[in-house]
Design a protein around this motif. Structure first.
Motif, PDB file in Angstrom:
ATOM      1  N   ASN A 580       0.848  -0.997  -0.069  1.00  0.00           N
ATOM      2  CA  ASN A 580       0.112   0.119   0.056  1.00  0.00           C
ATOM      3  C   ASN A 580       0.747   1.173   0.126  1.00  0.00           C
ATOM      4  OD1 ASN A 580      -2.400   1.529   0.323  1.00  0.00           O
ATOM      5  ND2 ASN A 580      -2.109   1.638   2.312  1.00  0.00           N
ATOM      6  N   ILE A 581       1.955   1.059   0.633  1.00  0.00           N
ATOM      7  CA  ILE A 581       2.633   2.327   0.514  1.00  0.00           C
ATOM      8  C   ILE A 581       3.520   2.669  -0.453  1.00  0.00           C
ATOM      9  CG2 ILE A 581       5.264   3.173   1.579  1.00  0.00           C
ATOM     10  CD1 ILE A 581       4.271   1.775   4.276  1.00  0.00           C
ATOM     11  N   PHE A 582       3.911   1.595  -1.268  1.00  0.00           N
ATOM     12  CA  PHE A 582       4.303   1.595  -2.568  1.00  0.00           C
ATOM     13  C   PHE A 582       3.353   2.205  -3.686  1.00  0.00           C
ATOM     14  CE2 PHE A 582       8.142  -0.683  -0.943  1.00  0.00           C
ATOM     15  CZ  PHE A 582       8.921   0.107  -1.436  1.00  0.00           C
ATOM     16  N   ASN A 583       2.120   1.884  -3.349  1.00  0.00           N
ATOM     17  CA  ASN A 583       1.027   2.398  -4.045  1.00  0.00           C
ATOM     18  C   ASN A 583       0.624   3.781  -3.911  1.00  0.00           C
ATOM     19  OD1 ASN A 583       0.786   0.109  -5.690  1.00  0.00           O
ATOM     20  ND2 ASN A 583      -0.742  -0.988  -4.064  1.00  0.00           N
ATOM     21  N   THR A 584       0.982   4.329  -2.719  1.00  0.00           N
ATOM     22  CA  THR A 584       0.520   5.600  -2.300  1.00  0.00           C
ATOM     23  C   THR A 584       1.520   6.637  -2.079  1.00  0.00           C
ATOM     24  OG1 THR A 584       0.325   5.007  -0.061  1.00  0.00           O
ATOM     25  CG2 THR A 584      -1.627   4.836  -1.360  1.00  0.00           C
ATOM     26  N   THR A 585       2.633   6.297  -1.526  1.00  0.00           N
ATOM     27  CA  THR A 585       3.668   7.490  -0.812  1.00  0.00           C
ATOM     28  C   THR A 585       4.909   7.192  -1.534  1.00  0.00           C
ATOM     29  OG1 THR A 585       3.961   6.355   1.076  1.00  0.00           O
ATOM     30  CG2 THR A 585       2.353   8.075   0.918  1.00  0.00           C
ATOM     31  N   ASN A 618       1.460   4.007  10.293  1.00  0.00           N
ATOM     32  CA  ASN A 618       1.959   4.020   8.966  1.00  0.00           C
ATOM     33  C   ASN A 618       3.047   4.837   8.845  1.00  0.00           C
ATOM     34  OD1 ASN A 618       0.839   2.992   6.618  1.00  0.00           O
ATOM     35  ND2 ASN A 618       0.363   5.046   6.023  1.00  0.00           N
ATOM     36  N   GLU A 619       2.971   5.871   9.755  1.00  0.00           N
ATOM     37  CA  GLU A 619       4.279   6.824   9.540  1.00  0.00           C
ATOM     38  C   GLU A 619       5.495   6.234   9.567  1.00  0.00           C
ATOM     39  OE1 GLU A 619       5.651  10.925  11.992  1.00  0.00           O
ATOM     40  OE2 GLU A 619       3.265  10.280  11.952  1.00  0.00           O
ATOM     41  N   THR A 620       5.597   5.538  10.894  1.00  0.00           N
ATOM     42  CA  THR A 620       6.829   4.943  11.007  1.00  0.00           C
ATOM     43  C   THR A 620       7.241   3.966  10.056  1.00  0.00           C
ATOM     44  OG1 THR A 620       6.246   5.128  13.213  1.00  0.00           O
ATOM     45  CG2 THR A 620       8.367   3.926  13.096  1.00  0.00           C
ATOM     46  N   LEU A 621       6.114   3.180   9.483  1.00  0.00           N
ATOM     47  CA  LEU A 621       6.332   2.144   8.705  1.00  0.00           C
ATOM     48  C   LEU A 621       6.961   2.754   7.436  1.00  0.00           C
ATOM     49  CD1 LEU A 621       5.984  -0.876   7.882  1.00  0.00           C
ATOM     50  CD2 LEU A 621       3.763  -0.421   7.391  1.00  0.00           C
ATOM     51  N   THR A 622       6.394   3.794   6.977  1.00  0.00           N
ATOM     52  CA  THR A 622       6.545   4.446   5.881  1.00  0.00           C
ATOM     53  C   THR A 622       8.097   5.144   5.872  1.00  0.00           C
ATOM     54  OG1 THR A 622       4.366   5.310   5.676  1.00  0.00           O
ATOM     55  CG2 THR A 622       6.317   6.368   4.218  1.00  0.00           C
ATOM     56  N   GLU A 623       8.438   5.502   7.079  1.00  0.00           N
ATOM     57  CA  GLU A 623       9.964   5.772   7.091  1.00  0.00           C
ATOM     58  C   GLU A 623      10.783   4.401   7.042  1.00  0.00           C
ATOM     59  OE1 GLU A 623      10.572   7.493  11.019  1.00  0.00           O
ATOM     60  OE2 GLU A 623       9.187   9.029  10.592  1.00  0.00           O
ATOM     61  N   GLN A 624      10.434   3.402   7.801  1.00  0.00           N
ATOM     62  CA  GLN A 624      11.262   2.096   7.686  1.00  0.00           C
ATOM     63  C   GLN A 624      11.236   1.752   6.264  1.00  0.00           C
ATOM     64  OE1 GLN A 624      12.978   0.709   9.989  1.00  0.00           O
ATOM     65  NE2 GLN A 624      12.326   2.216  11.721  1.00  0.00           N
ATOM     66  N   VAL A 625      10.380   1.723   5.521  1.00  0.00           N
ATOM     67  CA  VAL A 625       9.991   1.210   4.215  1.00  0.00           C
ATOM     68  C   VAL A 625      11.135   1.922   3.343  1.00  0.00           C
ATOM     69  CG1 VAL A 625       8.654   1.045   2.043  1.00  0.00           C
ATOM     70  CG2 VAL A 625       7.898   0.085   4.312  1.00  0.00           C
ATOM     71  N   GLN A 626      10.863   3.173   3.454  1.00  0.00           N
ATOM     72  CA  GLN A 626      11.909   4.227   2.658  1.00  0.00           C
ATOM     73  C   GLN A 626      13.216   3.819   3.012  1.00  0.00           C
ATOM     74  OE1 GLN A 626      10.214   8.059   3.946  1.00  0.00           O
ATOM     75  NE2 GLN A 626       9.313   8.106   1.815  1.00  0.00           N
TER      76      GLN A 626
END
Length: 646
Positions: A580-585, A618-626
DNA sequence: TCTTATT
């Protein structure tokens, strides 16, 4: 500072906790127990020495599975040592050969030091059988010294200290495997002439232990009455032993600073004086302080060490008592938080994190007096709804632990793995290994299978994709592994690659077919691969085809599951969130499934507690994913030659 | 004149 404030405040990174042992398939190849695998430690490396330098050297003596130069997490600078893993299946003696022939080999003018890699640091630490050798003639090099000492027994490590120009400093270390051999060598070689200089050989004593062995005869005394002068002090102390000197510190006017030193002839006299002075009554007054006088530097070190120990102890103490609470309502303050958690036990402190303006940041800490109360509070309070929103409650991880976990992500530097020689490469070399295709995982895959591939949930050798839409017709799956043949046959290398790129090439190479085909990466695959599987464990249940159910779970429901199950369940959910993160941010040029699978696997390295926090934020997850994505980019893990963006 | 460590 309270435990809670401590937890919230910035702390320097602490030491990393000990890692758990990697499961290794047991193979009895008749090698000694201290070297069950072909792993060598290679130290004393120049910073410039990397895998590409080591490979040609070590591959001369045998087939290499992998080489890893250890590096600083942040700076990526070499730490000056490496691990070289030989393929014991192809030749059980290759590592020994390397030890015999390559030890002290000069690389960039520095002699490498090779030892058997041993996970257990105790033998290195306690130093039995370790000798310190000094007064060495500069002409004696490592090989020569080794020759001299090896007459008396097996040497596990030998090193001559050298300056920056690789010139001998005239001293070194010889560590024997057996203490009695070290003793023999010391007796035989101490004072013996080598190149015109009498060699000095003595047991190695660590610096810390050595200073305490130094003569301690000087007693420091403070809180002296002002009118006590040197003569009086000497008078008081004569009963403890023979005094060599007495000194009282004075200011510029000559007035006593109320402290001084008494030096005795022997340490035991000084010791008696210390004990006696503490109870001494001078002019009807007690309360002298007496101790061995330590040099300023030593004292500073001692204080520092004590401080560190204290801090460490505090960390340990609060580690399992400090509860982290997230998703608190805005109006929740310390008092309310305490009220909420007080039914579970005695609370030492509470703290709701706030901004500088005093506005709640929506999370806080509750430190219990006992770990079991903390545990109860977590199980009772996690996911209970407060003002309609479910709380997240778990053990607090100290900031430095969290930072370390992030650092560990960066540390997932992949060893350079070398294919066997004498075989045509299907693609350019060197090729870094994708994160979760290490040989252990692979090994388990191979062994899991009487009944189909654990990673192929359709249970047959066909396409293993579970994404329900694309099948294998999609483009750009690269799947390649180097592994050790579990059957223990001749070294086998499988380079497998499924791809339909735009040139229409499909390359697939299998030198020797594995018993079960290995399929490409899809969500559950990535998850499964990230969790090393005990080879001896029964095969995991193969799920029904197409059943990519994302289990609805709570922290409580996870408790009964095995660690592997917990990670699998969390991993499934995590995968979708990452997707989802890759699909959105976040955008990626790589095939979505592949990149999501890899990143899921990387993040699953974290603890379950950490993961639960992660999937809730989601915020932390996004950071980690990045961060993970950048890591993949920077390490070039993903397929890159001719690979088409997804 | 007193080392060096885990993929």
């Amino acid at each position: 500072m309270s435990e809670i404030e401590d937890a919230v405040s910035q702390q320097p990174a602490a030491e990393q906790p000990a890692q758990t042992a990697t499961p290794v398939a047991s193979t009895d190849l008749g090698v000694a127990a201290n070297r069950p695998n072909g792993s060598l430690y290679v130290g004393n490396l120049s910073p410039e020495v990397d895998e590409q330098v080591l490979y040609p050297l070590f591959s001369q003596v045998g087939q290499i599975n992998s080489i890893r130069v250890c590096r600083d997490v942040i700076s990526r600078r070499s730490l000056g040592y490496a691990y070289v893993n030989f393929n014991v299946q192809s030749d059980p003696s290759s590592a020994q050969k390397a030890l015999d022939t390559l030890n002290y080999h000069l690389l960039l003018n520095k002699p490498i030091r090779i030892m058997w890699s041993s996970r257990d640091p105790t033998s290195r630490k306690h130093g039995a059988g370790n000798l310190f050798v000094k007064n060495l003639a500069k002409s004696i090099d490592h090989k020569e010294l080794h020759r001299i000492f090896s007459e008396f027994g097996d040497i596990s490590s030998l090193k001559i200290s050298q300056d920056d120009n690789s010139v001998s400093r005239g001293y070194g270390f010889v560590h024997f495997k057996k203490e009695e051999d070290a003793k023999k060598a010391m007796e035989a070689l101490n004072n013996k002439d080598f190149d015109g200089k009498p060699l000095a050989v003595q047991p190695f004593v660590r610096r810390d232990d050595r200073s305490s062995g130094r003569k301690n005869t000087n007693v420091y005394v403070k809180f002296l009455p002002e009118n006590v002068d040197e003569g009086r002090l000497r008078e008081i102390c004569t009963k403890y032993g023979e005094i060599t000197s007495v000194k009282i510190e004075r200011d510029e006017k000559g007035a006593s600073k109320k402290f001084g030193y008494i030096n005795f002839k022997t340490t035991s006299e000084a010791e008696q004086a210390i004990n006696g002075l503490k109870a001494e009554t001078i002019d009807g007054q007690q309360g002298l302080y007496a101790a061995f006088h330590e040099a300023k530097v030593e004292r500073a070190q001692l204080i520092k060490r004590m401080g560190e120990e204290k801090k460490e102890k505090r960390n340990q103490d609060s580690a399992d008592k400090n509860v982290y609470v997230k998703f608190l309502p805005e109006n929740f303050d310390d008092t309310k938080l305490k009220e909420l958690f007080s039914p579970f036990g005695v609370i030492n402190s509470v703290k709701v994190a706030t901004t500088t303006d005093g506005i709640s940041r929506g999370f806080g800490f509750v430190c219990f007096a006992s770990a079991s109360d903390a545990s109860t509070a977590i199980s009772k309070m996690n996911r209970t709804k407060i003002e309609g929103k479910p709380l997240h409650v778990c053990l607090s991880q100290r900031k430095e632990v969290r930072i370390n976990q992030q650092a560990r992500l960066g540390q997932r530097y992949i060893p350079t793995v070398f294919p066997p020689t004498g075989y045509n490469m299907p693609f350019p070399w060197p090729y870094p290994l994708p994160p979760f295709y290490n040989q252990y995982d692979f090994y388990s895959v191979m062994h899991n299978n009487g009944r189909g591939n654990r990673f192929n949930h359709h249970g047959h050798g066909g396409r293993g994709f579970r994404n329900g839409g694309r099948g294998n017709g999609g483009r750009g799956h690269a799947n390649r592994q180097y592994f050790t043949n579990p059957a223990g046959q001749k070294g086998v290398y499988q380079g497998q690659r499924n791809r339909n790129n735009q040139g229409g090439r499909t390359r697939q190479q299998t030198v020797q077919a594995p018993s079960v085909p290995v399929e490409a990466v899809v969500p559950a695959v990535a998850v499964a691969e990230a969790v090393p599987v005990d080879v001896a464990a029964p095969p995991p249940v193969v799920e029904e085809a197409g059943a990519v159910e994302i289990e609805t779970f709570t922290a409580a429901s996870l408790v009964d599951r095995s660690p592997e199950e917990q990670k699998r369940i969390i991993g499934n959910k995590l995968y979708l969130q990452i997707q989802n993160i890759f699909n959105t941010t976040v955008t990626t040029q790589y095939p979505l499934e592949e990149v999501c699978g890899k990143i899921t696997g990387m993040l699953l390295e974290m603890s379950v507690d950490e993961l639960l926090m992660l999937i809730d934020s989601n915020e932390t997850l996004t950071e980690q994913v990045q961060a993970a994505h950048e890591l993949l980019l920077s390490n070039n893990f993903m397929a890159n030659e001719g690979e088409v963006a997804n």
